[in-house]
Structures are given as structure tokens and as C-alpha cells.
Write an enzyme that holds these catalytic residues in place. Structure first.
Site, short mmCIF file in Angstrom:
data_model
loop_
_atom_site.label_atom_id
_atom_site.label_comp_id
_atom_site.label_asym_id
_atom_site.label_seq_id
_atom_site.Cartn_x
_atom_site.Cartn_y
_atom_site.Cartn_z
N GLN A 7 0.81 -1.22 0.00
CA GLN A 7 0.00 0.00 0.00
C GLN A 7 0.84 1.27 0.00
O GLN A 7 0.30 2.37 -0.12
CB GLN A 7 -0.96 -0.01 1.19
CG GLN A 7 -2.03 -1.06 1.07
CD GLN A 7 -2.93 -1.10 2.28
OE1 GLN A 7 -2.53 -0.74 3.38
NE2 GLN A 7 -4.15 -1.55 2.07
N ASN A 8 2.16 1.13 0.11
CA ASN A 8 3.00 2.31 0.05
C ASN A 8 2.99 2.81 -1.40
O ASN A 8 3.13 2.03 -2.34
CB ASN A 8 4.43 2.00 0.50
CG ASN A 8 5.23 3.25 0.74
OD1 ASN A 8 5.46 4.04 -0.17
ND2 ASN A 8 5.66 3.44 1.98
N GLN A 9 2.83 4.10 -1.57
CA GLN A 9 2.66 4.68 -2.90
C GLN A 9 3.97 5.17 -3.52
O GLN A 9 3.96 5.80 -4.58
CB GLN A 9 1.66 5.83 -2.80
CG GLN A 9 0.30 5.35 -2.33
CD GLN A 9 -0.61 6.46 -1.85
OE1 GLN A 9 -0.13 7.50 -1.38
NE2 GLN A 9 -1.90 6.24 -1.94
#
Length: 176
Positions: free
Chosen positions: A43-45
Site C-alpha cells: 500500500q506504500n505509494q
């Protein structure tokens, strides 16, 4: 006796002699430490934001070594401001007893460096103290790519896209 949280360490820097933009995080989170790679949490962008900066929207879909190759080819380097620290979990607010990475020494080895981007508030706060105000370098505070920083990706992307100006080739550019 108090149980101390585990001591966690950053990864080596990913840079080349052509690095024009150095992106600095704080300290890898649990998912990244388990995978032994930068920004491994799904989920890290980071990879989407950085892909937009270098004009490679498919960057996040590549395998990890290819991602790093694309970053280096685009003049982008990665590292963390914290060499190691005590920390339970992944949140920056839990970092204790940190030891800094030698940012000044790394910067001195990067003759084409034009800017340092700090990925999030903790990286900016600690990194700016460590590096000071190096001549000829722009220091850019960025919204964190972490899923814990719950701003819309469009808002983050807008800020991250300002980094493009530091990747434009300048004939004969060398930092003094």
C-alpha cells in the site's frame, strides 16, 4: 527490567555517479525489512509516485531490480536518514535512539546531485538537521508515500511532480 524494542537498520544507498535527485526516507518499515527492499509494503505509494516523477507509470509493476535500474537510469537515488534505531512496528513516531546515516559523506560523492527530496515529515526533520544547507542543492519536503499518511494520492502526486525539474538534463551541470 524494561524490554527494548528491536533495533532496525536501513539499507545501503542506491545511487550512481549520475544521481541528480536523492530521495530520502526515514527508516524501512516491517514489510521492507522482511523483503530486504525499499518500499515493499503493497500500500506504500512510493513506486507509483516516483514512476510519475520519472515518466514511467509502469514502474510499480516491474520487479525490484528493474525498478532500481530505472531509477538509477533516470538519475534518482534512494537512501534513509536513519542508519539504525530502536522501533516497534513501522511508524516513524516509534523511532527511538536513532543513529544517523552519513548524508554529507554520500552527497560529497554525487557530483551531479541537484536536489534532495525528503519522503515525509520525519525524514525532512531529521535529514535537514543532518545535512544542513548544502550549497547548490535544493531541499524538498514531500508528503509521505506511506499508507499511514492518509492524503489522496492525487494530492501527493502533485507535490512529487515538482521533482521533475531536477531531473532535466543540464549540459555540463556540475555542483560546486
Amino acid at each position: 527490567m524494561t524490554d527494548l524494542p528491536p533495533r532496525k537498520a536501513s539499507f545501503p544507498p542506491v545511487v550512481s555517479a549520475d544521481t541528480r535527485l536523492l530521495l530520502l526516507g526515514s527508516l524501512p518499515g516491517e514489510a521492507s525489512l522482511r523483503a530486504a527492499r525499499y518500499y515493499a509494503h503493497p500500500q506504500n505509494q512510493f513506486w507509483r509516485l516516483t514512476g510519475a516523477v520519472i515518466g514511467d507509470e509502469g514502474l510499480a509493476l516491474l520487479d525490484y531490480p528493474a525498478r532500481l535500474d530505472r531509477l538509477r537510469a533516470a538519475g534518482v537515488g534512494l537512501w534513509d536518514v536513519v542508519a539504525d534505531a530502536l522501533r516497534d512496528g513501522s511508524l516513524d513516531g516509534a523511532i527511538r535512539d536513532h543513529r544517523p546515516n552519513d548524508l554529507a559523506a554520500l552527497v560529497a560523492t554525487l557530483p551531479a546531485l541537484r536536489a534532495i527530496g525528503f519522503n515525509g515529515g520525519t525524514a525532512a526533520r531529521l535529514g535537514r538537521r543532518m545535512i544542513g544547507a548544502p550549497a547548490g542543492l535544493a531541499l524538498v519536503d514531500l508528503p509521505s508515500s506511506s499508507p499511514a499518511f492518509t492524503r489522496p494520492i492525487a494530492e501527493k502526486r502533485e507535490k512529487w511532480l515538482h521533482l521533475r525539474e531536477f531531473l532535466d538534463p543540464i549540459a555540463g551541470f556540475r555542483r560546486d
